[in-house]
Each structure stands twice: as C-alpha cells, then as structure tokens.
Design a protein around this motif. Structure first.
Motif, PDB file in Angstrom:
ATOM      1  N   ALA A 163       0.831  -1.217   0.000  1.00  0.00           N
ATOM      2  CA  ALA A 163       0.000   0.000   0.000  1.00  0.00           C
ATOM      3  C   ALA A 163       0.860   1.260   0.000  1.00  0.00           C
ATOM      4  N   ILE A 164       1.949   1.242  -0.776  1.00  0.00           N
ATOM      5  CA  ILE A 164       2.862   2.390  -0.742  1.00  0.00           C
ATOM      6  C   ILE A 164       2.289   3.621  -1.439  1.00  0.00           C
ATOM      7  N   ASP A 165       1.175   3.436  -2.166  1.00  0.00           N
ATOM      8  CA  ASP A 165       0.512   4.573  -2.809  1.00  0.00           C
ATOM      9  C   ASP A 165      -0.629   5.116  -1.951  1.00  0.00           C
ATOM     10  N   GLN A 166      -0.689   4.652  -0.692  1.00  0.00           N
ATOM     11  CA  GLN A 166      -1.745   5.100   0.217  1.00  0.00           C
ATOM     12  C   GLN A 166      -1.106   5.751   1.449  1.00  0.00           C
ATOM     13  N   PRO A 167      -0.916   7.064   1.426  1.00  0.00           N
ATOM     14  CA  PRO A 167      -0.251   7.722   2.555  1.00  0.00           C
ATOM     15  C   PRO A 167      -0.973   7.546   3.879  1.00  0.00           C
ATOM     16  N   GLU A 168      -2.278   7.295   3.827  1.00  0.00           N
ATOM     17  CA  GLU A 168      -3.013   7.091   5.074  1.00  0.00           C
ATOM     18  C   GLU A 168      -2.560   5.803   5.762  1.00  0.00           C
ATOM     19  N   VAL A 169      -2.119   4.812   4.997  1.00  0.00           N
ATOM     20  CA  VAL A 169      -1.599   3.586   5.588  1.00  0.00           C
ATOM     21  C   VAL A 169      -0.279   3.865   6.302  1.00  0.00           C
ATOM     22  N   THR A 170       0.601   4.617   5.625  1.00  0.00           N
ATOM     23  CA  THR A 170       1.871   4.991   6.247  1.00  0.00           C
ATOM     24  C   THR A 170       1.639   5.786   7.521  1.00  0.00           C
ATOM     25  N   ASP A 171       0.675   6.708   7.471  1.00  0.00           N
ATOM     26  CA  ASP A 171       0.361   7.508   8.657  1.00  0.00           C
ATOM     27  C   ASP A 171      -0.156   6.630   9.797  1.00  0.00           C
ATOM     28  N   SER A 172      -1.003   5.670   9.465  1.00  0.00           N
ATOM     29  CA  SER A 172      -1.573   4.795  10.485  1.00  0.00           C
ATOM     30  C   SER A 172      -0.492   3.947  11.145  1.00  0.00           C
ATOM     31  N   ILE A 173       0.399   3.389  10.337  1.00  0.00           N
ATOM     32  CA  ILE A 173       1.493   2.578  10.887  1.00  0.00           C
ATOM     33  C   ILE A 173       2.366   3.423  11.793  1.00  0.00           C
ATOM     34  N   HIS A 174       2.726   4.613  11.319  1.00  0.00           N
ATOM     35  CA  HIS A 174       3.594   5.480  12.119  1.00  0.00           C
ATOM     36  C   HIS A 174       2.931   5.866  13.434  1.00  0.00           C
ATOM     37  N   GLN A 175       1.650   6.204  13.389  1.00  0.00           N
ATOM     38  CA  GLN A 175       0.958   6.606  14.607  1.00  0.00           C
ATOM     39  C   GLN A 175       0.873   5.456  15.594  1.00  0.00           C
ATOM     40  N   SER A 176       0.676   4.237  15.087  1.00  0.00           N
ATOM     41  CA  SER A 176       0.643   3.074  15.977  1.00  0.00           C
ATOM     42  C   SER A 176       1.986   2.870  16.658  1.00  0.00           C
ATOM     43  N   ILE A 177       3.063   3.074  15.902  1.00  0.00           N
ATOM     44  CA  ILE A 177       4.404   2.925  16.460  1.00  0.00           C
ATOM     45  C   ILE A 177       4.665   4.010  17.506  1.00  0.00           C
ATOM     46  N   VAL A 178       4.264   5.228  17.213  1.00  0.00           N
ATOM     47  CA  VAL A 178       4.435   6.329  18.169  1.00  0.00           C
ATOM     48  C   VAL A 178       3.704   6.008  19.469  1.00  0.00           C
ATOM     49  N   GLU A 179       2.474   5.508  19.363  1.00  0.00           N
ATOM     50  CA  GLU A 179       1.701   5.168  20.560  1.00  0.00           C
ATOM     51  C   GLU A 179       2.368   4.026  21.332  1.00  0.00           C
ATOM     52  N   ALA A 180       2.858   3.034  20.609  1.00  0.00           N
ATOM     53  CA  ALA A 180       3.500   1.899  21.271  1.00  0.00           C
ATOM     54  C   ALA A 180       4.785   2.315  21.968  1.00  0.00           C
ATOM     55  N   PHE A 181       5.565   3.167  21.309  1.00  0.00           N
ATOM     56  CA  PHE A 181       6.823   3.600  21.917  1.00  0.00           C
ATOM     57  C   PHE A 181       6.589   4.532  23.092  1.00  0.00           C
ATOM     58  N   ALA A 182       5.452   5.211  23.112  1.00  0.00           N
ATOM     59  CA  ALA A 182       5.082   5.988  24.300  1.00  0.00           C
ATOM     60  C   ALA A 182       4.792   5.044  25.470  1.00  0.00           C
ATOM     61  N   GLU A 183       4.229   3.864  25.161  1.00  0.00           N
ATOM     62  CA  GLU A 183       4.014   2.862  26.203  1.00  0.00           C
ATOM     63  C   GLU A 183       5.346   2.350  26.748  1.00  0.00           C
ATOM     64  N   ASP A 184       6.306   2.108  25.850  1.00  0.00           N
ATOM     65  CA  ASP A 184       7.652   1.725  26.289  1.00  0.00           C
ATOM     66  C   ASP A 184       8.260   2.806  27.172  1.00  0.00           C
ATOM     67  N   SER A 185       8.144   4.043  26.717  1.00  0.00           N
ATOM     68  CA  SER A 185       8.736   5.163  27.452  1.00  0.00           C
ATOM     69  C   SER A 185       8.192   5.232  28.873  1.00  0.00           C
ATOM     70  N   ALA A 186       6.892   5.026  29.022  1.00  0.00           N
ATOM     71  CA  ALA A 186       6.273   5.120  30.349  1.00  0.00           C
ATOM     72  C   ALA A 186       6.845   4.063  31.291  1.00  0.00           C
ATOM     73  N   ILE A 187       6.939   2.809  30.822  1.00  0.00           N
ATOM     74  CA  ILE A 187       7.406   1.750  31.717  1.00  0.00           C
ATOM     75  C   ILE A 187       8.907   1.873  31.975  1.00  0.00           C
ATOM     76  N   ILE A 188       9.680   2.290  30.982  1.00  0.00           N
ATOM     77  CA  ILE A 188      11.137   2.395  31.169  1.00  0.00           C
ATOM     78  C   ILE A 188      11.483   3.574  32.076  1.00  0.00           C
ATOM     79  N   HIS A 189      10.770   4.691  31.938  1.00  0.00           N
ATOM     80  CA  HIS A 189      11.010   5.811  32.852  1.00  0.00           C
ATOM     81  C   HIS A 189      10.643   5.421  34.293  1.00  0.00           C
ATOM     82  N   ALA A 190       9.552   4.656  34.439  1.00  0.00           N
ATOM     83  CA  ALA A 190       9.171   4.200  35.778  1.00  0.00           C
ATOM     84  C   ALA A 190      10.224   3.240  36.330  1.00  0.00           C
ATOM     85  N   GLN A 191      10.758   2.384  35.473  1.00  0.00           N
ATOM     86  CA  GLN A 191      11.826   1.471  35.880  1.00  0.00           C
ATOM     87  C   GLN A 191      13.059   2.241  36.342  1.00  0.00           C
ATOM     88  N   GLN A 192      13.465   3.251  35.546  1.00  0.00           N
ATOM     89  CA  GLN A 192      14.646   4.054  35.898  1.00  0.00           C
ATOM     90  C   GLN A 192      14.445   4.732  37.254  1.00  0.00           C
TER      91      GLN A 192
END
Length: 351
Positions: free
Chosen positions: A275-304
C-alpha cells in the motif's frame, strides 16, 4: 562510559537545514551540525575554545562560523581563522571536528579517533529512502540510561503486556523462546509465532482473514542500532520457509544514541512495502508505532525511577534475557578494549 569508536545517529536529515545551525548533545559532547553552501554536513564541537560559549548561537559566514561572544571565526574544519584585535592566532585555537556522514535520511557522527572512522561500518538502513518502501521519521527523547532501552528492544516478550492494544497480539507470543545468535558487533534475534492473531497495528492496515504466521527477525548491533525484518502472512502459506504470500512486511530501523549517562536520543521508523501509494496507511502505521513507543517510554522511565531509589539493587536474569545479557557483555567488552587502547590507560599500566 560511552563507546567512542563507533557511528552514532546524530539527527534526521530534515533536522539540519540549509541555513543556521542544529545543536544536540551526543555522548556527553555538545555538537553543532550545519550544512556547507554545497549541502555537505559539518559537525563541530558546540563549544568555543576561547570561553566555552555555544557556537550554535553564532553566525554563519559562508562555510565558516563566527562565535557571537567575542567574535572568533572558525572554518568548517574547526580551525580559528580570525580573532578580532589579534593578528597572530595561536595554532591550538581550534574546536574539535567530527567525521559525519549523511546516508539514507540519517546523519551519522563518529566521536572517537577520526583515523578509525570508516563509513563502510555504517549499518545499512536503505529502506528509509528506498522508493519501494514508505515510512515516516520518528524521534523520542528519554531521560534514562540508553542500556535500559536496549534491554527493552532485545526482549520482545514484553509486547503482549506493554503493547496489548498496539504491537502486542496474544499473550502466547511471550511464551515463544526466540533464537539468539552472536553476530559481528551484536546479536541476531529470530522469533516466529505460528497460527496466531494479527497484532492490532497491522490488522488495522492489512486485511488478513483468520490466523496469521508472524515473525520478528532483527540484528541489534553496537552502539544500539536495530534493523528488523518483521511482518505477518496468512497462516500456513509458507512464510517461515521463505514464501511470503499476501504478507504485510516491515523493515524497522531504530537507533539509540546516548545524550548523557542518564538521557538518550531515540530515532525510529517503520518502512513498509505494501500500500505504498496510500499515505493514510503509512500515517496509520507510524501513529501506531508512536503510541506503542510511548508505552515503552512510560514503563522504562518508571523502571529508571525505581532503580535510582536503590543503587544496590541488582536485576535478576531470566531465560528470556539471553539476547540483552549477551549484548551488555558485548558493550562491556568494547568499552574495556577502548580503555586498554587509550593513551591514558597505557600510561597507567606502565607505572
């Protein structure tokens, strides 16, 4: 404290504009990046040799930089070429310059011995600008030791717990023991989960009726670079044997660059080849990754925060920690090699 003779990601290409300066602390060193008039990247220590003022607060004069504290002018190699009211400029009047290479949308910097800076050692991340793939750039600033983030990336058994509604999938994913192999300067981790549920982020952009076969195969190398082949295909279609039918494929590129002993720059992107001709797919994937990495950030900062309360606490190793334990040993080995090779270490050994 930090590995020096290695390439670190200093910035995304778009962060360093044609005009002005871009500053960032890399392994405890203030660094200033800018582009020459021809577009070539320059990396100088962001600290005037006169009184230590940031050169990034200075003024561009062609390919040179003028410090706006006392007016010293430096060329792109870091040499002072003009000092107001002083005809003779001391030969030691210079700021440190760093080898820098711009490749596939990332700007890499070498903070060690310049004579050892071989661009051929830069990891291949061509998916970031390959026309057959699409992605968005990402960056997160962490206030934690970069090794804690390395630990997180080297143990994907956390996915169904930390990322239940994003990257995770079913909790059976955590029960699958990955294959861990030593490779040059790092480890390779291979994990297959057969006939499982599609992870939410992928199911949102790629219809896959029924169960899927899912894989994460990645190299994690010094100083903290992850390059991952991951994806899913309809169950039983031969993905594990190399036949990827109607698959959703990704080539994640992630890089950790220590800012200080207790803070880290995290660069990431998730290229996909469908789906490389569908920018909305790229946006959706990126936003999911951003949300997931925010979850990582929360637990790792709490760990630190928890770890800082008791410096005597020692983390207990489990079987799932094989990859991260091996990588930490690789880091320790490289640090010891650099310590032994440094002139100060040699001088101390001779006494």
């Amino acid at each position: 404290m930090f590995i020096r003779n290695t390439w670190y990601v200093a910035a995304w290409s778009h962060e360093v504009l044609a005009e002005g300066f871009f500053s960032r602390v890399i392994t405890g060193i203030p660094v200033m990046l800018y582009r020459k008039e021809g577009g070539e990247i320059v990396a100088l220590e962001d600290r005037c040799c006169h009184r230590g003022a940031p050169l990034s607060l200075g003024r561009r004069e062609g390919d040179c930089v003028r410090c706006m504290y006392h007016g010293l002018r430096f060329d792109s190699a870091g040499a002072c070429v003009e000092a107001p009211a002083q005809q003779r400029i001391p030969p030691q009047a210079k700021v440190r310059s760093f080898p820098a290479v711009e490749r596939h949308r990332w700007i890499w910097i070498w903070t060690g011995d310049p004579a050892l800076a071989d661009p051929a050692q830069i990891p291949d991340t061509h998916w970031l600008d390959d026309p057959a793939w699409r992605c968005r750039p990402g960056y997160i600033h962490y206030d934690v030791d970069y090794l804690l983030i390395c630990d997180n990336l080297l143990d994907f058994s956390h996915l169904p717990f930390v990322h239940r509604t994003t990257l995770g999938g079913h909790e059976e994913y955590a029960a699958v023991q990955p294959k861990v192999e030593r490779i040059e300067n790092g480890v390779r981790v291979t994990r297959w989960v057969m006939n499982t549920d599609a992870p939410p982020f992928a199911a949102a952009v790629k219809h896959c009726p029924g169960k899927v076969d899912r894989w994460n195969i990645y190299d994690f190398t010094l100083p903290g670079v992850l390059r991952m082949d991951s994806g899913m295909a309809p169950a039983g279609t031969g993905a594990r044997e190399g036949t990827r039918v109607d698959a959703a494929e990704f080539r994640s590129c992630q890089a950790l660059t220590p800012e200080t002993e207790h803070s880290t720059h995290y660069f990431f992107s998730m290229p996909h080849n469908f789906a490389i001709d569908q920018p909305e797919v790229t946006d959706s994937i990126h936003q999911s990754i951003v949300e997931a990495f925010a979850e990582d950030s929360a637990i790792i900062h709490a760990q630190q925060k928890n770890l800082a309360l008791d410096p005597s606490f020692r983390m207990m190793a489990f079987g799932i920690d094989s990859a991260l334990s091996q990588f930490r040993r690789i880091v320790d080995q490289r640090l010891e090699e650099e310590r032994q090779a440094s002139p100060l270490a040699a001088e101390g050994a001779a006494r």
